[in-house]
Design a protein around this motif. Structure first.
Motif, PDB file in Angstrom:
ATOM      1  N   PHE A  25      37.334  44.024  34.188  1.00  0.00           N
ATOM      2  CA  PHE A  25      37.008  42.504  34.681  1.00  0.00           C
ATOM      3  C   PHE A  25      36.060  41.958  33.335  1.00  0.00           C
ATOM      4  O   PHE A  25      35.107  42.908  32.949  1.00  0.00           O
ATOM      5  N   VAL A  57      28.813  36.354  36.833  1.00  0.00           N
ATOM      6  CA  VAL A  57      28.484  36.516  38.133  1.00  0.00           C
ATOM      7  C   VAL A  57      29.687  37.064  39.011  1.00  0.00           C
ATOM      8  O   VAL A  57      29.521  37.750  39.736  1.00  0.00           O
ATOM      9  N   ALA A  58      30.711  36.383  38.921  1.00  0.00           N
ATOM     10  CA  ALA A  58      31.891  36.770  39.407  1.00  0.00           C
ATOM     11  C   ALA A  58      32.567  38.093  38.864  1.00  0.00           C
ATOM     12  O   ALA A  58      32.664  38.984  39.928  1.00  0.00           O
ATOM     13  N   ASN A  61      30.747  40.814  40.641  1.00  0.00           N
ATOM     14  CA  ASN A  61      31.229  41.051  42.326  1.00  0.00           C
ATOM     15  C   ASN A  61      32.426  41.493  42.181  1.00  0.00           C
ATOM     16  O   ASN A  61      32.828  42.161  43.275  1.00  0.00           O
ATOM     17  N   MET A  62      33.411  41.245  41.140  1.00  0.00           N
ATOM     18  CA  MET A  62      34.593  41.808  41.401  1.00  0.00           C
ATOM     19  C   MET A  62      34.650  43.299  41.125  1.00  0.00           C
ATOM     20  O   MET A  62      35.625  44.051  41.721  1.00  0.00           O
ATOM     21  N   PHE A  64      32.242  45.119  42.136  1.00  0.00           N
ATOM     22  CA  PHE A  64      31.660  45.507  43.340  1.00  0.00           C
ATOM     23  C   PHE A  64      32.826  45.800  44.161  1.00  0.00           C
ATOM     24  O   PHE A  64      33.057  46.849  44.898  1.00  0.00           O
ATOM     25  N   GLY A  65      33.745  44.915  44.428  1.00  0.00           N
ATOM     26  CA  GLY A  65      35.032  44.986  45.553  1.00  0.00           C
ATOM     27  C   GLY A  65      35.767  45.934  44.668  1.00  0.00           C
ATOM     28  O   GLY A  65      36.187  46.919  45.504  1.00  0.00           O
ATOM     29  N   ALA A  66      36.185  45.958  43.390  1.00  0.00           N
ATOM     30  CA  ALA A  66      36.922  46.830  43.019  1.00  0.00           C
ATOM     31  C   ALA A  66      36.453  48.492  42.982  1.00  0.00           C
ATOM     32  O   ALA A  66      37.374  49.180  43.273  1.00  0.00           O
ATOM     33  N   GLU A  87      22.743  40.525  39.851  1.00  0.00           N
ATOM     34  CA  GLU A  87      22.953  40.751  41.146  1.00  0.00           C
ATOM     35  C   GLU A  87      23.848  41.524  41.915  1.00  0.00           C
ATOM     36  O   GLU A  87      23.454  42.470  42.584  1.00  0.00           O
ATOM     37  N   TYR A  91      23.370  45.436  44.182  1.00  0.00           N
ATOM     38  CA  TYR A  91      24.153  45.607  45.291  1.00  0.00           C
ATOM     39  C   TYR A  91      25.083  46.847  44.971  1.00  0.00           C
ATOM     40  O   TYR A  91      25.182  47.680  46.093  1.00  0.00           O
TER      41      TYR A  91
END
Ligand SMILES: Cc1ncc(C[n+]2csc(CCOP(=O)(O)OP(=O)(O)O)c2C)c(N)n1
Ligand code: SF4
Lengths: 369, 256
Positions: A25, A57-58, A61-62, A64-66, A87, A91
């Motif tokens: 990403f 930022v996205a 967090n992508m 993080f999900g992936a 950020e 996490y």
């Protein structure tokens, strides 16, 4: 596989593919956009996911999900983009997930410039996001080493379930060098999800998996932080990596430098050697864990009068060098920043100035006797 | 003579829900919405291949209620998080469950772009017109004149703008497939909300489109109302500003 000539950014991209990465990403930023351009073609070829997000930022967090799927995922960016990912990094660390981040550093602060720098040392090594966490930080000095460290980064992220940051200055990304990739089928290195008990693969025949970083009970939160700290202590024992160059009992001075700057220091050391001045180089490869004991071991040797840290910043790693040496020897600093790569002459000038003043000091103290 | 009677259960806990004590306030409709989501997951038979993505807000602890894998995103980032997950596991069912502070304020960028890319997950958007978890501050959805702890004399639209209608805003985008606003303050509304949520999950199971179901929800605690007053206020004030209707259903319109 044969050696091929490749640009650093593309070599980093290909190394991740070989390491079995299945998701990338990104958000464009100079000087590393070639990674994204390369992977936009290459990822689909190996059946992986390529996605350009709407912001760093996205993207953070992508990831993080992936990473919660259990698969190997990564991103590359440059300084301002890495700032926006802090950020998610915090996490991801708190949730014990493996993600590889690559920072092809450019000069800051602010929008800064697009030329090479090493001014994100503090951000990478000392935190950057909030909370008690650490990143395992790897710093290549050649394109080949960038390839090798990318492969290692995925293994270490998996071993520790912790984000790993590979930092290279803009030169690492932009220069072309001969590289060799291990002969492996990219799919071979992919993880087996059945072995990843922590991953969210669906609650089939087992209790639900919860991936989180919230612990409202302070005792539980402390326990999570202590568990993380245990990993960092293990890293300090098992992952310290460094390289010595022309280190010998004849050295009068020890240079400490990492990344491409260390290569410029090698040129300086060769030049000085031909003039009869002996200088050694200590090049940390892991910036966290920092090779503290090893630097101390080299610096405290009798023949070393002074330690000189050379960086493309106004002096960040130098604080760790001072901490490692705990006052045993004077630690001096030379740096250029703002995107200026120090040239061998100016580094050599600094080394000779230090050696000269060391000599003067020792003769004047002899006279006084 | 004794009569034999066989009892058939006609109402029970969905398999996708856990048996636990609620932490939500009395009169809060988060719990009702949880149940509707769990029923939808059961109905498409996907409990063991579903992941929920929790927001930061009162429903951050949603994993205590659902009986499926659950992941906790950063504040507002659930759509980016779910994007990363679903792209790597298109075979799984993914939903985000987000409050209005989470989705319409700090996470505005992430929701717009995830919807616009047409990510194949489902968003359950719980609009209660305040920041619940942090104690009732003004949200982007707070109604004009509504009093909260950070607009103590009522929201002044001249100063801070009018509340954002997310369902309307997202339905201006070409890509998202299904967008509907529902409510859960009366049995009739609950039945409609149930259908909408079920439909959104069905579309995902058929790999059709991105769906967002906005649910008008109560927060009696931070509205300073009794549960009964809260239901009335939602029905009168909120529903007037936020029309309860379907904005877009590309599947039924034959476009997906
Ligand atoms: C980056 C960041 N900023 C602020 C907060 C504090 N915070 C926690 S929940 C929340 C708002 C939640 O409101 P909403 O999304 O409307 O959900 P509700 O609690 O009403 O269900 C805020 C601001 C946070 N956790 N992280
Ligand atoms: S504060 Fe509001 S949203 Fe949160 S649990 Fe209580 S009533 Fe529900």
């Amino acid at each position: 596989m044969a050696r091929i000539l490749m640009k650093g950014n593309e070599a980093i991209a290909e190394a991740a593919i070989r390491a079995g990465a299945e998701g990338y990403f990104c958000y464009p930023i100079t000087p590393q956009s070639e990674v994204a351009e390369y992977l936009a073609k290459r990822m689909p070829e190996v059946g992986g996911v390529f996605l350009q997000g709407e912001s760093e930022v996205a993207v953070g967090n992508m990831l993080f999900g992936a990473a919660s799927t259990g698969k190997r995922v990564f991103t590359t960016s440059s300084s301002p983009g890495i700032s926006l990912m802090q950020e998610a990094i915090s996490y991801i660390a708190g949730a014990h997930l493996p993600v590889v981040f690559v920072n092809i550093m450019r000069a800051g602060p602010g929008l800064g410039g697009i030329l090479p720098a090493q001014s994100d040392y503090f951000q990478s090594v000392k935190g950057g996001g909030h909370g008690d966490y650490r990143l395992l930080v790897l710093a290549p000095s050649t394109v080949q080493e960038a390839v090798d460290l990318m492969m290692l980064a995925f293994d270490l992220a998996d071993k520790y379930l912790n984000p790993v940051m590979v930092i290279g200055d803009g030169l690492i990304g932009q220069m072309m060098e001969a590289v060799e990739f291990p002969d492996s089928d990219p799919k071979q290195n992919r993880v087996n999800l059945e072995e990843r008990k922590w991953a969210a693969t669906g609650a089939k025949g087992r209790d639900p998996v919860i991936i989180k970083s919230l612990f409202l009970d302070p005792l539980e939160l402390e326990e999570n932080s202590l568990l993380m700290d245990k990993k960092y202590e293990q890293m300090k024992k098992e992952e310290v990596r460094y390289e010595l160059y022309k280190v010998s009992a004849k050295n009068e001075l020890l240079v400490v430098s990492y990344g491409t700057v260390a290569r410029i220091c090698q040129t300086v050391i060769d030049e000085l050697e031909s003039e009869g001045v002996s200088v050694g180089l200590f090049r940390p490869i892991t910036l966290f864990p920092f090779p503290e004991k090893e630097i101390y071991r080299e610096a405290k040797k009798k023949n070393i009068k002074t330690v000189l840290t050379v960086e493309m910043s106004t002096g960040q790693m130098v604080e760790d060098v001072e901490r490692a040496i705990i006052g045993a020897k004077p630690v001096k600093f030379f740096g250029r920043t703002g995107g200026i790569v120090p040239n061998p002459e100016e580094i050599q000038g600094k080394v000779l100035e230090l050696i000269g003043s060391m000599k003067k000091r020792s003769t004047s103290s002899r006279k006084r006797k | 003579m004794a009569m034999t009677q066989s009892n058939t259960a006609i109402f029970s806990r969905p398999e996708s829900m856990q048996s636990t004590v609620t932490h939500y306030c009395p009169g809060c409709t988060h719990g009702v919405i949880h149940r509707l989501v769990a029923e939808a997951i059961d109905e498409i038979g996907a409990r063991d291949r579903t992941v929920g993505v929790a927001p930061v807000g009162c429903s951050v602890l949603a994993y205590n209620y659902f009986n499926c894998d659950f992941l906790e995103a950063a504040h507002g980032r659930a759509p980016a998080f779910a994007t990363g997950f679903k792209r790597l596991r298109p075979d799984m069912i993914v939903f985000t469950y987000q409050g209005d502070g989470d989705l319409a304020s700090i996470g505005m960028g992430e929701i717009v772009h995830a919807a616009n890319r047409g990510e194949k997950f489902t968003t359950i958007f719980v609009n209660n017109a305040v920041y619940g978890m942090t104690g009732g501050q003004m949200a982007p959805t707070t109604l004009p004149g509504q009093v909260t702890s950070t607009c103590p004399v009522g929201r002044n639209a001249n100063e801070v703008g009018y509340p954002i209608r997310m369902a309307e805003l997202l339905s201006t985008l070409v890509t998202p497939g299904y967008i509907e606003r529902v409510a859960v303050h009366t049995p009739k509304h609950i039945i409609n909300a149930r259908k909408a949520i079920r439909r959104a999950f069905q579309y995902q199971a058929e790999n059709r489109c991105y769906s967002m179901i906005e649910v008008l929800s109560t927060c009696p605690t931070n509205w300073g109302k009794t549960p009964e007053e809260a239901v009335k206020w939602l029905d009168k004030e909120m529903a007037a500003y936020y029309p309860i209707k379907c904005f877009k259903d590309s599947v039924r319109e034959g476009n997906k």
